[in-house]
Design a protein around this motif. Sequence first.
Motif, PDB file in Angstrom:
ATOM      1  N   ALA A  38       0.637  -1.403  -0.066  1.00 48.41           N
ATOM      2  CA  ALA A  38       0.261   0.001   0.039  1.00 48.41           C
ATOM      3  C   ALA A  38       0.790   1.171   0.163  1.00 48.41           C
ATOM      4  N   GLY A  39       2.144   1.135   0.501  1.00 47.82           N
ATOM      5  CA  GLY A  39       2.818   2.220   0.551  1.00 47.82           C
ATOM      6  C   GLY A  39       3.670   2.506  -0.813  1.00 47.82           C
ATOM      7  N   LYS A  92      -2.231   6.170   1.392  1.00 50.38           N
ATOM      8  CA  LYS A  92      -2.949   7.448   1.703  1.00 50.38           C
ATOM      9  C   LYS A  92      -4.423   7.881   1.454  1.00 50.38           C
ATOM     10  N   PHE A  93      -4.960   6.768   0.957  1.00 51.14           N
ATOM     11  CA  PHE A  93      -6.418   6.600   0.768  1.00 51.14           C
ATOM     12  C   PHE A  93      -6.979   6.303   2.034  1.00 51.14           C
ATOM     13  N   GLN A  94      -7.999   7.109   2.565  1.00 51.29           N
ATOM     14  CA  GLN A  94      -8.771   6.602   3.908  1.00 51.29           C
ATOM     15  C   GLN A  94      -9.414   5.337   3.812  1.00 51.29           C
ATOM     16  N   ALA A  95      -9.819   4.919   2.884  1.00 46.84           N
ATOM     17  CA  ALA A  95     -10.716   3.734   2.721  1.00 46.84           C
ATOM     18  C   ALA A  95      -9.595   2.698   2.990  1.00 46.84           C
ATOM     19  N   GLN A 137      -1.689   5.169  -6.926  1.00 45.55           N
ATOM     20  CA  GLN A 137      -3.027   5.243  -7.938  1.00 45.55           C
ATOM     21  C   GLN A 137      -3.295   6.604  -7.689  1.00 45.55           C
ATOM     22  N   PHE A 138      -3.809   7.275  -8.777  1.00 42.35           N
ATOM     23  CA  PHE A 138      -4.282   8.657  -9.146  1.00 42.35           C
ATOM     24  C   PHE A 138      -3.369   9.511  -8.122  1.00 42.35           C
ATOM     25  N   GLY A 139      -1.902   9.263  -8.579  1.00 44.11           N
ATOM     26  CA  GLY A 139      -0.998  10.336  -8.122  1.00 44.11           C
ATOM     27  C   GLY A 139      -0.399  10.239  -6.510  1.00 44.11           C
ATOM     28  N   ARG A 140      -0.783   9.308  -5.868  1.00 39.27           N
ATOM     29  CA  ARG A 140      -0.392   8.997  -4.725  1.00 39.27           C
ATOM     30  C   ARG A 140      -0.685   7.611  -4.128  1.00 39.27           C
ATOM     31  N   HIS A 153      -4.025  -5.751  -2.513  1.00 39.03           N
ATOM     32  CA  HIS A 153      -3.347  -6.127  -3.630  1.00 39.03           C
ATOM     33  C   HIS A 153      -4.119  -6.072  -4.756  1.00 39.03           C
ATOM     34  N   GLY A 154      -5.314  -6.192  -5.214  1.00 37.92           N
ATOM     35  CA  GLY A 154      -5.928  -6.029  -6.297  1.00 37.92           C
ATOM     36  C   GLY A 154      -5.527  -7.413  -7.081  1.00 37.92           C
ATOM     37  N   ALA A 155      -5.541  -7.444  -8.342  1.00 43.71           N
ATOM     38  CA  ALA A 155      -5.848  -8.497  -9.113  1.00 43.71           C
ATOM     39  C   ALA A 155      -4.262  -9.296  -9.208  1.00 43.71           C
ATOM     40  N   ILE A 156      -3.154  -8.430  -8.812  1.00 43.31           N
ATOM     41  CA  ILE A 156      -1.856  -9.032  -8.917  1.00 43.31           C
ATOM     42  C   ILE A 156      -1.706 -10.117  -7.727  1.00 43.31           C
TER      43      ILE A 156
END
Length: 356
Positions: free
Chosen positions: A228-229, A240-243, A233-236, A301-304
Amino acid sequence: MSDQDLVVETVRDILSAHEPFALTADTAWDAGLWADLAEAGLTGVGLPEEAGGSGGELADAVAVVRTLAAGAGAVPVAEQLLAAGPALLAAGLDLPDPAEPLTLAVAGAVTAEPVDDGDGPGRWQLTGSATDVAWAGVAQHVAVLAAAPEGIEGAVLALVDAEGLATSDARNLAGEPRGSLVLGGAPAAGALLTPARAAEVRARFALARAVQLAAALERVLAWTVQYAGERHQFGRPLGKFQAVQMELAEMAGEVTAVTALTDAAVQALGRGDDVVLAAAAAKVRAGAAVEAVARLAHQVHGAIGFTQEHKLHHLTRRLWSWRDEAGSELTWSQVLGVGLLAEGGDGLWPALTRVV
């Protein structure tokens, strides 16, 4: 650096020489990893030197098991160091050579009958089938918890040579062998256990799985926080996303609870306390955490994270498998509930505080 730190560093150095082992139909275990661990004396850690082990404390054995579980080591070290080995010694039975894999069988329908062949009261004959045996077909020796002869209370813990036993080729979701053993009159050295001592053998096995689960959960959390660090995604960064932060916080809470209860159970065992309820609590909590931690780890992690090439599945598939082994959450929840209520209403709170 403490002796335990040195043990952990040695295990990590050995693991680093072995790629994460993807078990297939043709690969039941990591024989090379086992050979290196045995050569270093690590397959006997925590077992007394006078019994053929490498010496050390329970905490040292736990450290070895935790390190291997976090590294997805495909070897029966947890069964040998935390379950079968200590159970045999507690029953007064001889320990096999620690270089030869040893496992524990507690499920199935196995009965033991004494054999009067002049070898003494410790000789038994085992009949029936042991099911869901960890590392069946790999372990050279199996400690079997069998039903005592009719009319005798308790159980028989017997050590049987696995060579020549008929074995089914079943695997868990992670690919680890979990077959059945057919004990058609197999001879064995054994000892009669009281119901309380037989329950402790089962609890030790559950605690061994809880130790592995705790270590794997911690590693999955660490990987997810790192990803996550690093992943933007979307420039950050995702972190950093609260969710995503809320998901990581939920994972951390689950892992912290599991670690606390597992450590408490290990400490109870080290003190010589009754470990059944403590092990039950640790196994139940560890199993419950698997659903949340594995789900959220794959979500971050998403699809990966679902690809065969990614490291995450080496642990999440083990988490899903170990959750149901050595007794499910339902099984140990029932044990825990009965045990907590055994002393009546007035004893409930003291019993709860002893467990946690």
